[in-house]
Design an enzyme around this catalytic site. Structure first.
Site, PDB file in Angstrom:
ATOM      1  N   GLY A  89       0.785  -1.233   0.000  1.00 50.10           N
ATOM      2  CA  GLY A  89       0.000   0.000   0.000  1.00 50.10           C
ATOM      3  C   GLY A  89       0.811   1.275   0.000  1.00 50.10           C
ATOM      4  N   SER A  90       1.911   1.333  -0.770  1.00 51.37           N
ATOM      5  CA  SER A  90       2.722   2.554  -0.757  1.00 51.37           C
ATOM      6  C   SER A  90       1.961   3.742  -1.342  1.00 51.37           C
ATOM      7  CB  SER A  90       4.041   2.336  -1.505  1.00 51.37           C
ATOM      8  OG  SER A  90       3.827   2.146  -2.890  1.00 51.37           O
ATOM      9  N   ILE A 170     -13.085  -5.589  -9.803  1.00 48.69           N
ATOM     10  CA  ILE A 170     -14.177  -4.948  -9.069  1.00 48.69           C
ATOM     11  C   ILE A 170     -15.515  -5.394  -9.658  1.00 48.69           C
ATOM     12  CG2 ILE A 170     -15.220  -2.754  -8.417  1.00 48.69           C
ATOM     13  CD1 ILE A 170     -12.528  -3.289  -7.101  1.00 48.69           C
ATOM     14  N   HIS A 186      -2.105   2.206 -12.448  1.00 57.51           N
ATOM     15  CA  HIS A 186      -1.466   1.043 -13.074  1.00 57.51           C
ATOM     16  C   HIS A 186      -0.046   1.437 -13.467  1.00 57.51           C
ATOM     17  CE1 HIS A 186      -1.303  -2.755 -15.263  1.00 57.51           C
ATOM     18  NE2 HIS A 186      -0.711  -2.102 -16.243  1.00 57.51           N
ATOM     19  N   ASP A 227      -8.178  -2.468 -16.242  1.00 54.00           N
ATOM     20  CA  ASP A 227      -7.321  -1.447 -16.863  1.00 54.00           C
ATOM     21  C   ASP A 227      -7.850  -0.889 -18.179  1.00 54.00           C
ATOM     22  OD1 ASP A 227      -5.530  -1.999 -14.763  1.00 54.00           O
ATOM     23  OD2 ASP A 227      -4.532  -3.559 -15.930  1.00 54.00           O
TER      24      ASP A 227
END
Length: 292
Positions: A89-90, A170, A186, A227
């Site tokens: 989670g950066s 999702i 992305h 994407d």
């Protein structure tokens, strides 16, 4: 995705009117009962998920996490954000740090993950954020269904969803419930090197193997495929002759942390404008007639 309400914003441009929180609150609500909240144990400032917990919430929200929900200096109401992660989670951390630093007119009110033990979930717990496990699986039996997740997001009055390294597709029901209100980042210049199976170092290995001279991150709106949503912002970095996938990944990640924060800031300040052909643009903070 469902069509969003629009208002005129100059020749050839239409400004999206993102649904107000009460527009998301359709159908049955899933309240967060006291028993569910009591499943959280607070130890040394950390919030730990009990084995059967579905939603982990702090007894009282951290002042550094949820700020005043009123209008900011720009007069625009602060937005409520849910971030989805599957790993460290950066990008999530960069967004949260930008919130704390006043660069984003919003607050992270929930962290959603398919891997409750990941670094992003741990960071959220340490900062007093609710953690929701989604979807339910053999490895995460405490996970919630799509309907339950929607109810949680509605109860939390979430305005926007931000995918930050979330690897699951999702569900269409969730996408349709948040039209033009869900972003993803992305690590390639989409539409190149995107789609199912392109994530992490796999992307950078493919870029290098192709002989491409440039790469970089793409921030895009989310639709029902991997994407393929409309591009909102990109950054370009060179692919050097002797790059390893790890070196290229580090160069791209540095740009990810900047471009995603800038895109989220624009989203929270209502500076996303949609052209008549459905392409989103970011209106400049300083020049209302300039777009990127």
């Amino acid at each position: 995705m469902e069509a969003a309400a629009v208002a005129s914003s100059g020749p050839g441009l239409r400004c999206a009117l993102n649904p107000a929180p009460n527009q998301h609150r359709k159908g049955a609500r899933l309240s967060l009962p006291a028993k569910s909240q009591q499943r959280c144990a607070v130890t040394c400032g950390r919030l730990l998920l009990r084995p059967n917990a579905r939603v982990c919430t702090a007894a009282s929200a951290s002042a550094s996490t949820v700020m005043d929900s009123g209008a900011g200096d720009s007069g625009v109401r602060r937005k409520r954000l849910a971030v989805f992660v599957s790993g460290g989670g950066s990008n999530f951390r960069s967004i949260h740090e930008a919130v704390l630093g006043g660069k984003v007119n919003g607050d992270v009110v929930a962290l959603v993950t398919d891997k409750p033990g990941c670094g992003g979930a741990e960071y959220a717990r340490c900062n007093g954020m609710p953690v929701v496990v989604f979807p339910k699986s053999k490895s995460a039996p405490e996970g919630v269904s799509t309907d339950e997740l929607l109810n949680v997001l509605r109860d939390l009055k979430v305005d926007f969803i931000l995918l930050a390294g979330y690897l699951k597709l999702i569900p269409g029901e969730l996408v349709k419930s948040f039209p033009r209100s869900m972003l993803n980042i992305h690590p390639s210049l989409l539409p190149a090197f995107g789609g199912k199976g392109y994530y992490g170092l796999k992307v950078h290995k493919a870029v290098i193997a192709s002989g491409a001279r440039y790469s970089g991150p793409t921030v895009h709106f989310v639709d029902e495929q991997f994407d393929t949503g409309k591009t909102l912002a990109q950054r370009v970095v060179p692919v050097l002759a002797n790059d390893t996938p790890e070196q290229l990944a580090a160069r791209v990640l540095h740009e990810e942390h900047q471009v995603y924060v800038e895109a989220v800031a624009a989203l929270c300040e209502d500076r996303i404008v949609w052209r008549d052909d459905g392409v989103p643009l970011i209106r400049s903070q300083t020049n209302p007639n300039a777009y990127t």
